[in-house]
Scaffold this motif. Structure first.
Motif, PDB file in Angstrom:
ATOM      1  N   ARG A  30       0.852  -1.202   0.000  1.00 41.75           N
ATOM      2  CA  ARG A  30       0.000   0.000   0.000  1.00 41.75           C
ATOM      3  C   ARG A  30       0.883   1.245   0.000  1.00 41.75           C
ATOM      4  N   GLY A  31       0.316   2.336  -0.438  1.00 45.07           N
ATOM      5  CA  GLY A  31       1.056   3.590  -0.472  1.00 45.07           C
ATOM      6  C   GLY A  31       1.639   3.894  -1.837  1.00 45.07           C
ATOM      7  N   VAL A  32       1.478   2.978  -2.780  1.00 48.77           N
ATOM      8  CA  VAL A  32       1.963   3.215  -4.136  1.00 48.77           C
ATOM      9  C   VAL A  32       0.882   3.986  -4.876  1.00 48.77           C
ATOM     10  N   MET A  33       1.179   5.168  -5.300  1.00 44.85           N
ATOM     11  CA  MET A  33       0.252   6.062  -5.992  1.00 44.85           C
ATOM     12  C   MET A  33      -0.894   6.419  -5.056  1.00 44.85           C
ATOM     13  N   GLU A  34      -1.235   7.676  -5.000  1.00 47.99           N
ATOM     14  CA  GLU A  34      -2.280   8.134  -4.100  1.00 47.99           C
ATOM     15  C   GLU A  34      -3.644   7.548  -4.431  1.00 47.99           C
ATOM     16  N   GLU A  35      -3.927   7.371  -5.723  1.00 49.06           N
ATOM     17  CA  GLU A  35      -5.231   6.854  -6.120  1.00 49.06           C
ATOM     18  C   GLU A  35      -5.225   5.335  -6.245  1.00 49.06           C
ATOM     19  N   GLU A  36      -4.154   4.698  -5.792  1.00 46.97           N
ATOM     20  CA  GLU A  36      -3.971   3.260  -5.902  1.00 46.97           C
ATOM     21  C   GLU A  36      -4.083   2.787  -7.345  1.00 46.97           C
ATOM     22  N   THR A  37      -3.602   3.611  -8.267  1.00 41.75           N
ATOM     23  CA  THR A  37      -3.556   3.233  -9.670  1.00 41.75           C
ATOM     24  C   THR A  37      -2.153   3.447 -10.199  1.00 41.75           C
ATOM     25  N   LEU A  38      -1.797   2.666 -11.200  1.00 42.05           N
ATOM     26  CA  LEU A  38      -0.479   2.746 -11.805  1.00 42.05           C
ATOM     27  C   LEU A  38      -0.614   3.084 -13.278  1.00 42.05           C
ATOM     28  N   CYS A  42       4.203   1.254 -15.554  1.00 39.39           N
ATOM     29  CA  CYS A  42       4.494   0.727 -14.223  1.00 39.39           C
ATOM     30  C   CYS A  42       3.684  -0.528 -13.939  1.00 39.39           C
ATOM     31  N   PHE A  43       2.464  -0.576 -14.462  1.00 40.73           N
ATOM     32  CA  PHE A  43       1.675  -1.794 -14.311  1.00 40.73           C
ATOM     33  C   PHE A  43       2.347  -2.955 -15.032  1.00 40.73           C
ATOM     34  N   LYS A  44       2.961  -2.673 -16.192  1.00 43.46           N
ATOM     35  CA  LYS A  44       3.674  -3.719 -16.927  1.00 43.46           C
ATOM     36  C   LYS A  44       4.822  -4.265 -16.079  1.00 43.46           C
ATOM     37  N   ALA A  45       5.451  -3.392 -15.295  1.00 44.68           N
ATOM     38  CA  ALA A  45       6.573  -3.804 -14.457  1.00 44.68           C
ATOM     39  C   ALA A  45       6.131  -4.638 -13.259  1.00 44.68           C
ATOM     40  N   PHE A 114       9.906   3.992 -10.213  1.00 42.32           N
ATOM     41  CA  PHE A 114      10.394   4.084  -8.848  1.00 42.32           C
ATOM     42  C   PHE A 114      10.431   5.527  -8.358  1.00 42.32           C
ATOM     43  N   ASP A 115      10.721   6.449  -9.257  1.00 37.07           N
ATOM     44  CA  ASP A 115      10.855   7.853  -8.894  1.00 37.07           C
ATOM     45  C   ASP A 115       9.505   8.548  -8.774  1.00 37.07           C
ATOM     46  N   GLU A 116       8.641   8.395  -9.779  1.00 39.25           N
ATOM     47  CA  GLU A 116       7.370   9.106  -9.788  1.00 39.25           C
ATOM     48  C   GLU A 116       6.211   8.267  -9.272  1.00 39.25           C
ATOM     49  N   CYS A 117       6.114   7.016  -9.694  1.00 36.98           N
ATOM     50  CA  CYS A 117       5.010   6.148  -9.244  1.00 36.98           C
ATOM     51  C   CYS A 117       5.286   5.519  -7.885  1.00 36.98           C
ATOM     52  N   LYS A 118       6.511   5.685  -7.384  1.00 35.13           N
ATOM     53  CA  LYS A 118       6.891   5.261  -6.036  1.00 35.13           C
ATOM     54  C   LYS A 118       6.718   3.767  -5.773  1.00 35.13           C
ATOM     55  N   ILE A 119       7.008   2.950  -6.782  1.00 44.29           N
ATOM     56  CA  ILE A 119       6.966   1.506  -6.581  1.00 44.29           C
ATOM     57  C   ILE A 119       8.160   1.117  -5.695  1.00 44.29           C
TER      58      ILE A 119
END
Length: 121
Positions: A30-38, A42-45, A114-119
């Motif tokens: 949890r905590g990845v992306m504020e709206e819990e969307t990628l 990033c979803f591909k990763a 990792f930088d913007e989507c905070k994975i």
């Protein structure tokens, strides 16, 4: 909603186009992306559990790992690991370099995922 679009959201962007978003996979903390969307890259990763496992392994190995080392550690066949690494290369989540006859893979810590989507890795 049809099965093809299950778990996806369409969000408007600044230029009024619709940008496809994907729900956060259950194995990503949890905590990845504020709206819990990628975003789609990033979803591909992380949308495939073993790709996210590779990201985590490479995140703990700043010196990098070869396909052989990753294959032994993750317990998958070499062609499968190579396939996942190619997918991660396509979204610039990993880097690779030649080391003799082998390729050394490292996590691209400055990548968008990792930088913007905070994975987390």
């Amino acid at each position: 909603m049809d099965n093809k679009n299950m778990g996806k959201k369409n969000l408007p962007t600044k230029n009024k186009k619709v940008q496809e978003r994907h729900a956060r996979p259950s194995w990503v903390p949890r905590g990845v992306m504020e709206e819990e969307t990628l975003c789609p890259d990033c979803f591909k990763a992380v949308g495939e559990r073993n790709r996210y496992r590779l990201i985590r392994m490479l995140g703990r190995a700043p010196e990098g790992m070869t396909v052989g080392e990753l294959t032994k550690k993750i317990g998958l066949r070499q062609p499968t690991v190579t396939h996942h690494l190619q997918a991660l290369l396509s979204v610039e989540a990993v880097n690779n370099e030649s080391r003799g006859r082998e390729r050394l893979y490292t996590l691209n810590r400055g990548a968008h995922c990792f930088d913007e989507c905070k994975i987390p890795y």
